[in-house]
Write a protein that holds these residues in place. Structure first.
Motif, PDB file in Angstrom:
ATOM      1  N   THR A  80       0.825  -0.927   0.348  1.00 47.53           N
ATOM      2  CA  THR A  80       0.025   0.068  -0.158  1.00 47.53           C
ATOM      3  C   THR A  80       1.236   1.045   0.317  1.00 47.53           C
ATOM      4  OG1 THR A  80      -1.835  -1.300   1.250  1.00 47.53           O
ATOM      5  CG2 THR A  80      -1.923   1.195   1.596  1.00 47.53           C
ATOM      6  N   LEU A  81       2.146   0.907   0.990  1.00 39.26           N
ATOM      7  CA  LEU A  81       2.875   2.850   0.965  1.00 39.26           C
ATOM      8  C   LEU A  81       3.366   2.665  -0.501  1.00 39.26           C
ATOM      9  CD1 LEU A  81       4.583   2.100   4.088  1.00 39.26           C
ATOM     10  CD2 LEU A  81       2.282   3.417   3.686  1.00 39.26           C
ATOM     11  N   GLN A  82       4.118   1.616  -1.144  1.00 34.34           N
ATOM     12  CA  GLN A  82       4.516   1.859  -2.495  1.00 34.34           C
ATOM     13  C   GLN A  82       3.623   2.608  -3.479  1.00 34.34           C
ATOM     14  OE1 GLN A  82       5.707  -2.095  -5.185  1.00 34.34           O
ATOM     15  NE2 GLN A  82       7.444  -0.793  -4.866  1.00 34.34           N
ATOM     16  N   GLN A  83       2.047   2.210  -3.195  1.00 35.65           N
ATOM     17  CA  GLN A  83       0.931   2.240  -4.266  1.00 35.65           C
ATOM     18  C   GLN A  83       0.481   3.377  -4.355  1.00 35.65           C
ATOM     19  OE1 GLN A  83      -2.428  -0.573  -3.569  1.00 35.65           O
ATOM     20  NE2 GLN A  83      -1.681  -2.227  -4.961  1.00 35.65           N
ATOM     21  N   GLN A  84       1.432   3.616  -2.580  1.00 41.51           N
ATOM     22  CA  GLN A  84       0.639   5.300  -2.622  1.00 41.51           C
ATOM     23  C   GLN A  84       1.911   6.758  -2.836  1.00 41.51           C
ATOM     24  OE1 GLN A  84      -0.547   5.259   2.144  1.00 41.51           O
ATOM     25  NE2 GLN A  84      -2.335   4.755   1.064  1.00 41.51           N
ATOM     26  N   GLY A  85       2.933   6.115  -2.976  1.00 42.78           N
ATOM     27  CA  GLY A  85       3.659   7.001  -4.119  1.00 42.78           C
ATOM     28  C   GLY A  85       5.619   6.971  -2.773  1.00 42.78           C
ATOM     29  N   CYS A  86       5.103   6.329  -1.174  1.00 42.35           N
ATOM     30  CA  CYS A  86       6.013   6.212  -0.604  1.00 42.35           C
ATOM     31  C   CYS A  86       7.409   5.665  -1.130  1.00 42.35           C
ATOM     32  CB  CYS A  86       5.546   5.751   0.868  1.00 42.35           C
ATOM     33  SG  CYS A  86       4.469   6.554   2.022  1.00 42.35           S
ATOM     34  N   ARG A  87       8.647   6.440  -0.572  1.00 39.81           N
ATOM     35  CA  ARG A  87      10.098   6.015  -0.856  1.00 39.81           C
ATOM     36  C   ARG A  87       9.981   5.002   0.347  1.00 39.81           C
ATOM     37  NH1 ARG A  87      14.143   9.590  -3.150  1.00 39.81           N
ATOM     38  NH2 ARG A  87      15.506   7.970  -3.746  1.00 39.81           N
ATOM     39  N   LEU A  88      10.601   3.989  -0.128  1.00 37.89           N
ATOM     40  CA  LEU A  88      11.049   2.569   1.010  1.00 37.89           C
ATOM     41  C   LEU A  88      12.305   2.360   1.024  1.00 37.89           C
ATOM     42  CD1 LEU A  88       7.655   0.716   0.791  1.00 37.89           C
ATOM     43  CD2 LEU A  88       7.288   2.523   1.872  1.00 37.89           C
ATOM     44  N   GLY A  89      12.603   2.224   2.194  1.00 36.39           N
ATOM     45  CA  GLY A  89      13.942   1.582   2.427  1.00 36.39           C
ATOM     46  C   GLY A  89      13.982   1.233   4.024  1.00 36.39           C
ATOM     47  N   GLY A 147      11.791  -6.494  -3.113  1.00 36.80           N
ATOM     48  CA  GLY A 147      12.050  -5.601  -4.046  1.00 36.80           C
ATOM     49  C   GLY A 147      11.170  -4.317  -3.337  1.00 36.80           C
ATOM     50  N   TYR A 148      10.588  -4.133  -2.463  1.00 32.90           N
ATOM     51  CA  TYR A 148      10.386  -2.513  -2.025  1.00 32.90           C
ATOM     52  C   TYR A 148      10.916  -2.085  -1.783  1.00 32.90           C
ATOM     53  CZ  TYR A 148       5.378  -5.394  -2.050  1.00 32.90           C
ATOM     54  OH  TYR A 148       4.482  -6.254  -2.023  1.00 32.90           O
ATOM     55  N   PHE A 149      12.206  -2.084  -1.698  1.00 32.61           N
ATOM     56  CA  PHE A 149      12.793  -1.543  -0.662  1.00 32.61           C
ATOM     57  C   PHE A 149      13.602  -0.822  -1.794  1.00 32.61           C
ATOM     58  CE2 PHE A 149      12.349  -4.060   2.302  1.00 32.61           C
ATOM     59  CZ  PHE A 149      10.921  -3.232   3.336  1.00 32.61           C
ATOM     60  N   GLY A 150      14.173   0.656  -1.923  1.00 30.92           N
ATOM     61  CA  GLY A 150      14.971   1.297  -2.928  1.00 30.92           C
ATOM     62  C   GLY A 150      16.075   1.455  -2.649  1.00 30.92           C
ATOM     63  N   GLU A 151      16.086   1.456  -1.316  1.00 33.51           N
ATOM     64  CA  GLU A 151      18.073   1.815  -0.361  1.00 33.51           C
ATOM     65  C   GLU A 151      17.965   0.683   0.846  1.00 33.51           C
ATOM     66  OE1 GLU A 151      21.550   2.309  -0.588  1.00 33.51           O
ATOM     67  OE2 GLU A 151      20.278   3.803  -1.618  1.00 33.51           O
TER      68      GLU A 151
END
Length: 211
Positions: free
Chosen positions: A91-100, A121-125
């Motif tokens: 849900t956070l990813q769909q809402q445009g949050c950057r996850l780390g 796969g959800y985490f950019g950093e």
């Protein structure tokens, strides 16, 4: 506060690892010292690096880590995501949050388990123990995350379960939310904010119009 970056601790926040961590440490200490401390005596080990744990116990780090990691292999497959974590991240990813992630795990331990749980796969950093010169409770892990992403402290919310996580966020000047589902109950009074279940994080962020 309009948080754009949501950064997670791993153990006790994303993944329920308390039994694995303390159980394997008890096994290792029995081998290394002939003694098996109680779970309560080893609760301090939750949330800091394995090297720091062994130093506090007065043990040789290299030997201790070899024995501890060997004991951890007996617990493979025992760790599980907390209920609601997968849906929260999606849900956070769909809402445009950057996850780390900012964790005290080594890269080897992170890569050895997290991809298999289906959330990598959800985490950019991802900041692991090797990626910062100082570790929790110092600001190093979150400072490393912000340096790599360009995030400002006021844009970052760190979610963790331990006092070390809380102090790391405070020292880095970021927001902090206590993962009440994995934290000791007494920490709730010390935290600036806490939620009892992962999906309640969405309510917390909605109140602040984040992401």
């Amino acid at each position: 506060m309009d948080y754009k970056h949501i950064v997670f601790d791993v153990d006790g926040t994303l993944v329920d690892t308390e039994d694995t961590t303390i159980g394997s440490l008890q096994d290792a200490l029995l081998i290394l010292t002939g003694k098996k401390p109680s779970r309560e005596e080893l609760h301090f080990a939750l949330g800091i690096t394995g090297e720091d744990v062994l130093r506090r116990l007065g043990l040789d780090v290299e030997t201790g880590m070899q024995v501890w990691l060997a004991q951890l292999t007996h617990y493979e497959g025992c760790n599980r995501l907390y209920p609601g974590i997968q849906e929260l991240l999606r849900t956070l990813q769909q809402q445009g949050c950057r996850l780390g992630v900012a964790t005290s795990r080594t890269r080897l331990l992170y890569d050895g388990e997290i991809p298999g749980l289906g959330i990598a796969g959800y985490f950019g950093e991802v900041i692991c123990a090797e990626d910062s010169q100082t570790h929790k409770p110092e600001a190093g892990p979150l400072e490393a995350y912000m340096q790599r992403t360009g995030a400002a402290p006021e844009e970052v919310l760190y979610i963790g379960d331990s006092v070390y996580d809380m102090l790391c966020a405070r020292n880095a000047g970021t927001g902090f939310l206590l993962a009440g589902w994995g934290a000791l109950p007494e920490l709730r009074e010390q935290a600036p904010a806490w939620k009892a279940e992962p999906l309640q994080v969405l309510d917390f962020l909605q109140e602040r119009k984040s992401c």
